[in-house]
Motif scaffolding. Structure first.
Motif, short mmCIF file in Angstrom:
data_model
loop_
_atom_site.label_atom_id
_atom_site.label_comp_id
_atom_site.label_asym_id
_atom_site.label_seq_id
_atom_site.Cartn_x
_atom_site.Cartn_y
_atom_site.Cartn_z
N ILE A 163 21.70 1.70 0.75
CA ILE A 163 20.91 -0.16 0.61
C ILE A 163 21.83 -0.82 -0.65
O ILE A 163 22.05 -2.27 -0.68
N ALA A 164 22.51 -0.14 -1.68
CA ALA A 164 23.32 -1.19 -2.32
C ALA A 164 23.92 -1.97 -2.14
O ALA A 164 24.60 -3.23 -2.54
N VAL A 165 25.42 -1.62 -1.68
CA VAL A 165 26.11 -2.28 -0.30
C VAL A 165 25.58 -3.16 0.67
O VAL A 165 26.03 -4.37 0.05
N ASP B 16 0.88 -1.08 -0.36
CA ASP B 16 0.06 0.18 -0.24
C ASP B 16 0.85 1.35 -0.35
O ASP B 16 0.08 2.84 -0.43
N GLY B 17 1.84 1.26 0.08
CA GLY B 17 3.15 2.35 -0.07
C GLY B 17 3.14 2.63 1.38
O GLY B 17 4.12 4.10 1.05
N ARG B 18 2.71 2.41 2.99
CA ARG B 18 2.91 2.68 3.45
C ARG B 18 4.46 2.51 4.02
O ARG B 18 4.11 1.64 5.33
N LEU B 19 5.82 2.34 3.58
CA LEU B 19 6.84 1.85 4.23
C LEU B 19 6.97 2.38 5.27
O LEU B 19 7.91 1.24 6.35
N VAL B 20 6.99 3.61 5.33
CA VAL B 20 7.38 3.86 6.91
C VAL B 20 6.39 3.29 8.41
O VAL B 20 7.12 1.97 9.37
N THR B 21 5.63 2.85 8.52
CA THR B 21 4.35 1.45 8.93
C THR B 21 4.64 0.49 8.74
O THR B 21 4.85 -0.18 10.06
N ALA B 22 5.11 0.24 7.52
CA ALA B 22 5.57 -1.04 7.16
C ALA B 22 6.35 -0.99 8.00
O ALA B 22 6.53 -2.06 9.09
N PHE B 23 7.55 -0.24 8.45
CA PHE B 23 9.03 -0.28 9.49
C PHE B 23 8.82 -0.60 10.40
O PHE B 23 9.44 -1.62 11.10
N ILE C 289 17.71 -8.44 7.71
CA ILE C 289 16.87 -7.81 8.52
C ILE C 289 16.79 -6.15 8.61
O ILE C 289 16.28 -5.38 8.57
N ALA C 290 18.41 -5.54 8.52
CA ALA C 290 19.34 -4.64 8.37
C ALA C 290 18.78 -4.23 7.04
O ALA C 290 18.07 -3.10 7.05
N LEU C 291 18.26 -5.11 6.14
CA LEU C 291 18.20 -3.84 4.27
C LEU C 291 16.78 -3.90 4.53
O LEU C 291 16.18 -2.63 4.15
N VAL C 292 15.74 -4.70 5.18
CA VAL C 292 14.59 -4.81 4.98
C VAL C 292 14.43 -2.91 5.69
O VAL C 292 13.59 -2.20 5.40
N VAL C 293 14.88 -3.25 7.37
CA VAL C 293 14.46 -1.94 7.74
C VAL C 293 15.50 -0.37 6.97
O VAL C 293 14.69 0.55 7.29
N LEU C 294 16.50 -0.73 6.90
CA LEU C 294 16.80 0.27 5.95
C LEU C 294 15.50 1.00 4.77
O LEU C 294 16.40 2.21 4.84
N VAL C 295 15.28 -0.59 3.50
CA VAL C 295 15.10 -0.03 3.02
C VAL C 295 13.68 0.93 3.43
O VAL C 295 12.88 1.96 2.52
N MET C 296 13.00 0.37 4.10
CA MET C 296 11.61 1.03 4.94
C MET C 296 11.76 2.42 5.94
O MET C 296 11.14 2.76 5.60
N ALA C 297 12.90 2.32 6.40
CA ALA C 297 12.64 3.64 7.31
C ALA C 297 13.60 4.75 6.22
O ALA C 297 13.20 5.66 6.51
N ALA C 298 14.48 4.65 5.40
CA ALA C 298 15.17 5.63 4.85
C ALA C 298 14.12 6.68 4.43
O ALA C 298 14.20 8.08 4.34
N PRO C 299 12.89 5.96 3.39
CA PRO C 299 11.78 6.81 3.63
C PRO C 299 11.40 8.16 4.63
O PRO C 299 10.71 9.59 4.58
N GLY C 300 11.11 7.72 5.45
CA GLY C 300 10.10 8.22 6.74
C GLY C 300 11.34 8.88 7.06
O GLY C 300 11.13 10.09 8.14
#
Length: 185
Positions: free
Chosen positions: A151-153, A26-33, A131-142
């Motif tokens: 993220i690329a690394v 649904d595009g709510r990455l920060v809430t998903a984070f 887990i770190a990758l998922v957290v960073l991908v979802m937290a960055a927009p917020g």
């Protein structure tokens, strides 16, 4: 009742997994984070509680990894669907998990081992990196930061640890398969 707390936390994580996936889609990455972070925290807590309370159960031995994989693999699939992660990475992550399950099934039916393979240090590191990758991908927009370089690394680190973990599990599966029944190698 306290004895069942680790299983209740695993069950909660299993319930949170589809909600987290829906939030990502649904595009709510920060809430998903926040949902993912809370669920990841319950994973650490339920393991500690199970040891501390001496509350390891047969149900928990199935429920915990099912909840973990549902959350992590589901999140990876959703982040790939939304183009936050590359398709090849999620294929690698999912293939490793499918291979792990198939290895356990083969060993079980061949009478060559327990119901699980013991996670190695590289597999534990792999989980932390995933887990770190998922957290960073979802937290960055917020956080309103450009984390694309990090993220690329991390994508490549996850690919490497996933591959090394898969090779380790494959070696362990082959070793157990070819060890005669009743012999502890």
């Amino acid at each position: 009742m306290v004895r069942y707390l680790p299983n209740l936390l695993s069950l909660a994580r299993l319930v949170v997994a589809p909600v987290t996936i829906w939030l990502i889609l649904d595009g709510r990455l920060v809430t998903a984070f926040w949902m993912f972070s809370a669920a990841a925290l319950t994973d650490a807590i339920d393991g500690i509680l199970a040891r501390w309370l001496q509350a390891r159960t047969a149900l928990g031995s199935y429920l915990d990894p099912i909840a973990d994989k549902s959350l992590l693999v589901g999140t990876y699939l959703a982040l790939t669907w939304t183009a936050e992660l590359p398709v090849w990475l999620v294929v690698l992550v999912v293939a490793r998990d499918i291979g792990l399950v198939l290895g356990v099934v083969v060993l079980h039916f061949a009478g060559r081992g327990t119901r699980s393979l013991t996670p190695s240090m590289i597999s534990k590191l792999n989980t932390v990196m995933q887990i770190a990758l998922v957290v960073l991908v979802m937290a960055a927009p917020g956080l309103d930061v450009d984390a694309s370089g990090v993220i690329a690394v991390l994508v490549w680190i996850v690919a490497g640890t996933t591959t090394l973990s898969a090779v380790g599990y494959l070696r362990e599966t082959v070793r157990r398969f070819f060890t005669p029944a009743g012999v502890h190698a």
